[in-house]
Design a protein around this motif. Structure first.
Motif, PDB file in Angstrom:
ATOM      1  N   UNK A  82      91.643   5.041 103.149  1.00  0.00           N
ATOM      2  CA  UNK A  82      93.096   4.831 103.246  1.00  0.00           C
ATOM      3  C   UNK A  82      93.698   5.737 104.329  1.00  0.00           C
ATOM      4  N   UNK A  83      93.227   6.981 104.383  1.00  0.00           N
ATOM      5  CA  UNK A  83      93.708   7.904 105.421  1.00  0.00           C
ATOM      6  C   UNK A  83      93.328   7.403 106.811  1.00  0.00           C
ATOM      7  N   UNK A  84      92.122   6.864 106.936  1.00  0.00           N
ATOM      8  CA  UNK A  84      91.680   6.300 108.213  1.00  0.00           C
ATOM      9  C   UNK A  84      92.618   5.173 108.639  1.00  0.00           C
ATOM     10  N   UNK A  85      92.949   4.302 107.687  1.00  0.00           N
ATOM     11  CA  UNK A  85      93.837   3.164 107.999  1.00  0.00           C
ATOM     12  C   UNK A  85      95.213   3.660 108.434  1.00  0.00           C
ATOM     13  N   UNK A  86      95.774   4.609 107.695  1.00  0.00           N
ATOM     14  CA  UNK A  86      97.101   5.111 108.024  1.00  0.00           C
ATOM     15  C   UNK A  86      97.123   5.837 109.363  1.00  0.00           C
ATOM     16  N   UNK A  87      96.097   6.635 109.634  1.00  0.00           N
ATOM     17  CA  UNK A  87      96.020   7.339 110.914  1.00  0.00           C
ATOM     18  C   UNK A  87      95.883   6.355 112.073  1.00  0.00           C
ATOM     19  N   UNK A  88      95.020   5.365 111.888  1.00  0.00           N
ATOM     20  CA  UNK A  88      94.815   4.369 112.938  1.00  0.00           C
ATOM     21  C   UNK A  88      96.103   3.610 113.232  1.00  0.00           C
ATOM     22  N   UNK A  89      96.812   3.226 112.168  1.00  0.00           N
ATOM     23  CA  UNK A  89      98.043   2.446 112.332  1.00  0.00           C
ATOM     24  C   UNK A  89      99.123   3.250 113.040  1.00  0.00           C
ATOM     25  N   UNK A  90      99.393   4.463 112.563  1.00  0.00           N
ATOM     26  CA  UNK A  90     100.462   5.270 113.155  1.00  0.00           C
ATOM     27  C   UNK A  90     100.109   5.718 114.571  1.00  0.00           C
ATOM     28  N   UNK A  91      98.834   5.994 114.817  1.00  0.00           N
ATOM     29  CA  UNK A  91      98.413   6.424 116.156  1.00  0.00           C
ATOM     30  C   UNK A  91      98.536   5.290 117.157  1.00  0.00           C
ATOM     31  N   UNK A  92      98.134   4.090 116.749  1.00  0.00           N
ATOM     32  CA  UNK A  92      98.244   2.934 117.638  1.00  0.00           C
ATOM     33  C   UNK A  92      99.711   2.632 117.945  1.00  0.00           C
ATOM     34  N   UNK A 111     107.623  10.747 116.420  1.00  0.00           N
ATOM     35  CA  UNK A 111     107.693  10.581 114.965  1.00  0.00           C
ATOM     36  C   UNK A 111     106.397   9.966 114.424  1.00  0.00           C
ATOM     37  N   UNK A 112     105.859   8.969 115.131  1.00  0.00           N
ATOM     38  CA  UNK A 112     104.623   8.325 114.682  1.00  0.00           C
ATOM     39  C   UNK A 112     103.419   9.260 114.843  1.00  0.00           C
TER      40      UNK A 112
END
Length: 338
Positions: free
Chosen positions: A151-161, A177-178
């Motif tokens: 879940x952390x991987x998904x959230x990091x990937x989404x916000x970073x992209x 902010x992202x």
């Protein structure tokens, strides 16, 4: 050998007359031993308790216990030479481990560790693959933290992209902010931290404190001098506004006033290159006012002197201007008609 050694000393009751010194070594590696004081090292017992191998060594060269160097070797590692500080009848416990944590581990542990390292390096897609590999292992525990890590991987990937897209669109505030969302989950992500520093640079949000004192030309402190700092105008999307020539639009914002002793301490943005100092009119039968000035920020300590003037009401052909700086108690004021 690229290993770490943890030494623990513990007294264990021994049989009467047993003068041998014993070393217990645990390691996930297959080890071989040599001694500088003994013809050979007696590995009198070797057992496995997955993922560790336990070696029990005896040294019979007595009464000398100190000065012995134990050479420990293992395939694919450099040989380690370790000083053994032995005491008669007191066992020595050593633990030899691979600091990378990839040898002697279970399938689940190995892939999980690889995923954790990739995650900390900000390589989220690669970390996701290793976490999936860990879940596929047969020796994994019934309950683990892999689901949370995914879940952390998904959230990091989404916000970073999303942050990268905003950054490329020059929406610095939203991008920052992202990136901060990613850093909240992984403070080691250097890409996000570097981008935040860039956003701060572009928007000018990095704070800078400037101190000083404002006086008139005779050195008298001036109270209530208004101080304004230059800033770059930014639209609602966080984009820097530009004029028709493409140059950034600038304005000035109030950042403080001087104290009764003329001192000030203000915080400005790193993009602020100039400060404005101005003092309002002092209205009475004679109206005192001071010429405002704009100065370039050259350092963090700036003292400024303002020129003062006075106008006298009731002169039919215009105001009378006093060219001498006003100071309390001054009587020899030179007056000139405009």
């Amino acid at each position: 050998m690229d290993v770490s050694i943890i030494e623990k000393e513990m007294v264990i009751p021994r049989e009467a007359g047993d003068d041998e010194t014993v070393v217990f070594i645990t390691s996930p590696l297959n080890l071989d031993f040599e001694s500088t004081m003994d013809k050979f090292v007696d590995v009198y017992e070797k057992s496995e308790e997955s993922p560790m191998v336990i070696y029990k060594l005896k040294f019979s060269t007595l009464p000398r216990h100190n000065g012995r160097k134990l050479k420990i070797s293992s395939p694919n590692f450099e040989t380690l030479s370790y000083d053994l500080n032995l005491k008669a009848k007191i066992p020595l416990f050593l633990m030899i481990i691979d600091p990378n944590g990839t040898i002697g581990l279970t399938c689940f542990q190995e892939y999980r560790n690889k995923g954790n390292k990739l995650y900390l390096d900000g390589l989220y897609e690669d970390a996701k693959v290793e976490y999936q590999n860990a879940l596929a292992c047969d020796d994994g525990p019934e309950e683990s933290d892999i689901a949370q890590k995914m879940e952390d991987v998904y959230n990091c990937t989404t916000s970073k992209r999303k942050a990268d897209e905003l950054f490329n669109d020059k929406s610095w505030i939203d991008a920052k902010h992202e990136y901060e969302k990613t850093l909240a989950l992984n403070a080691n992500d250097t890409h996000c931290q570097n981008r935040i520093d860039q956003c701060n640079e572009y928007v000018g949000e990095t704070p800078r404190q400037i101190k000083g004192k404002i006086v008139d030309n005779e050195g008298n402190p001036l109270i209530g001098v208004k101080i304004e700092a230059e800033y770059l105008k930014v639209n609602k999307k966080g984009q820097i506004e530009t004029d028709k020539n493409g140059s950034p639009k600038k304005g000035y914002k109030s950042v403080g006033t001087t104290n009764p002793d003329g001192t000030y301490a203000i915080t400005v943005l790193n993009k602020s290159k100039f400060l404005k100092f101005s003092k309002g009119n002092v209205l009475s039968q004679e109206a005192y006012y001071y010429s405002g000035t704009t100065v370039e920020i050259t350092n963090d300590a700036m003292d400024i002197a303002l020129s003062g003037k006075v106008t006298i009401k009731g002169v039919s052909d215009g105001f009378v201007e006093v060219t001498k700086v006003i100071s309390e108690g001054t009587s020899d004021i030179k007056k000139e008609l405009k």
